[in-house]
Design a protein around this motif. Structure first.
Motif, PDB file in Angstrom:
ATOM      1  N   LYS A  72     -14.539  92.510  14.732  1.00 55.57           N
ATOM      2  CA  LYS A  72     -15.029  92.640  13.360  1.00 55.57           C
ATOM      3  C   LYS A  72     -14.729  91.365  12.563  1.00 55.57           C
ATOM      4  N   ALA A  73     -13.574  90.761  12.809  1.00 56.81           N
ATOM      5  CA  ALA A  73     -13.204  89.534  12.096  1.00 56.81           C
ATOM      6  C   ALA A  73     -14.161  88.389  12.405  1.00 56.81           C
ATOM      7  N   MET A  74     -14.711  88.368  13.622  1.00 53.43           N
ATOM      8  CA  MET A  74     -15.654  87.310  13.964  1.00 53.43           C
ATOM      9  C   MET A  74     -17.016  87.562  13.325  1.00 53.43           C
ATOM     10  N   VAL A  75     -17.207  88.740  12.774  1.00 54.47           N
ATOM     11  CA  VAL A  75     -18.432  89.039  12.033  1.00 54.47           C
ATOM     12  C   VAL A  75     -18.208  88.827  10.534  1.00 54.47           C
ATOM     13  N   THR A  76     -17.105  89.352  10.016  1.00 57.42           N
ATOM     14  CA  THR A  76     -16.851  89.322   8.571  1.00 57.42           C
ATOM     15  C   THR A  76     -16.046  88.114   8.120  1.00 57.42           C
ATOM     16  N   GLY A 128     -12.999  70.847   9.235  1.00 55.01           N
ATOM     17  CA  GLY A 128     -13.340  72.154   8.671  1.00 55.01           C
ATOM     18  C   GLY A 128     -12.218  72.818   7.903  1.00 55.01           C
ATOM     19  N   SER A 129     -12.404  74.098   7.659  1.00 61.14           N
ATOM     20  CA  SER A 129     -11.421  74.894   6.929  1.00 61.14           C
ATOM     21  C   SER A 129     -10.134  75.036   7.752  1.00 61.14           C
ATOM     22  N   ARG A 130      -9.094  75.519   7.119  1.00 63.05           N
ATOM     23  CA  ARG A 130      -7.754  75.559   7.717  1.00 63.05           C
ATOM     24  C   ARG A 130      -7.731  76.149   9.120  1.00 63.05           C
ATOM     25  N   HIS A 131      -8.233  77.357   9.299  1.00 64.51           N
ATOM     26  CA  HIS A 131      -8.130  78.019  10.594  1.00 64.51           C
ATOM     27  C   HIS A 131      -9.181  77.549  11.592  1.00 64.51           C
ATOM     28  N   ALA A 132     -10.102  76.707  11.159  1.00 67.34           N
ATOM     29  CA  ALA A 132     -11.097  76.122  12.058  1.00 67.34           C
ATOM     30  C   ALA A 132     -10.574  74.842  12.698  1.00 67.34           C
ATOM     31  N   ASP A 170     -14.301  80.981   8.761  1.00 73.08           N
ATOM     32  CA  ASP A 170     -15.318  80.637   7.760  1.00 73.08           C
ATOM     33  C   ASP A 170     -16.719  80.863   8.332  1.00 73.08           C
ATOM     34  N   PRO A 171     -17.726  80.803   7.462  1.00 74.10           N
ATOM     35  CA  PRO A 171     -19.098  81.069   7.930  1.00 74.10           C
ATOM     36  C   PRO A 171     -19.562  80.150   9.065  1.00 74.10           C
ATOM     37  N   LEU A 172     -19.203  78.877   9.034  1.00 70.31           N
ATOM     38  CA  LEU A 172     -19.646  77.982  10.103  1.00 70.31           C
ATOM     39  C   LEU A 172     -19.077  78.422  11.449  1.00 70.31           C
TER      40      LEU A 172
END
Length: 181
Positions: free
Chosen positions: A171-175, A66-70, A17-19
């Motif tokens: 890229k995943a850590m950016v998008t 936080g969100s699921r994967h966080a 997520d963005p955070l």
């Protein structure tokens, strides 16, 4: 843990997520600036250190709410998760994890602990009790060196694991979207 076509994860999945992403790149910025740009002892060095420690505190809270994967529940590196992951790798299997893999999670926790240790030892150097105390300064410098080396290892491991898993981890850590290729 070999994945077959039927059990293979989707080609694109929203993971971070963005955070999480803002935390990651903000922390990278603090470390890079404090390691190679800003002079030690300058006020900006201190504030970047405090900002890094605050970011870690925020990320730890986000790991609870936080969100699921966080969340810790998704990625916390239990001994069983680490064992299973390493065993699979040693057997030539490519274990898949939507979020952080157990070794990545261990690295993440280690890097965050180092940042907190740096924040503490940096703060201690400014107190009356520890002003000019050699072991505190030496510990701070040792933690900083360890952080830089482990951050470099972390980046290299992300590149290598991305190739092994055939995913675009950087890229995943950016998008926020993990893509298989």
């Amino acid at each position: 843990m070999n994945t077959t076509a039927a059990s293979r994860p989707p080609d694109r999945v929203r993971v971070w997520d963005p955070l999480v992403r803002v935390f990651h790149w903000s922390l990278v910025s603090c470390v890079v600036l404090n390691s190679w740009v800003v002079e030690e002892g300058e006020t900006i060095h201190q504030w970047l250190g405090y900002a890094a420690a605050a970011l870690v505190g925020l990320r730890l809270i986000w790991a609870l709410i936080g969100s699921r994967h966080a969340r810790f529940t998704d990625w916390f590196p239990t001994p069983r998760r680490v064992h299973d992951h390493v065993t699979a790798l040693l057997h030539g299997e490519v274990p898949t994890h939507t979020g952080h893999n157990p070794l990545g999670a261990l690295m993440m926790l280690t890097l965050m602990a180092l940042v907190l240790g740096l924040g503490l030892t940096g703060w201690l150097q400014g107190t009356d009790a520890f002003w000019g105390v050699d072991w505190v300064q030496e510990l701070h410098e040792g933690l900083a060196a360890m952080l830089v080396w482990l951050a470099a290892l972390h980046a290299a491991a992300a590149l290598v694991m991305g190739r092994i898993e055939r995913t675009r981890l950087i890229k995943a850590m950016v998008t926020g979207v993990k893509e298989r290729y």
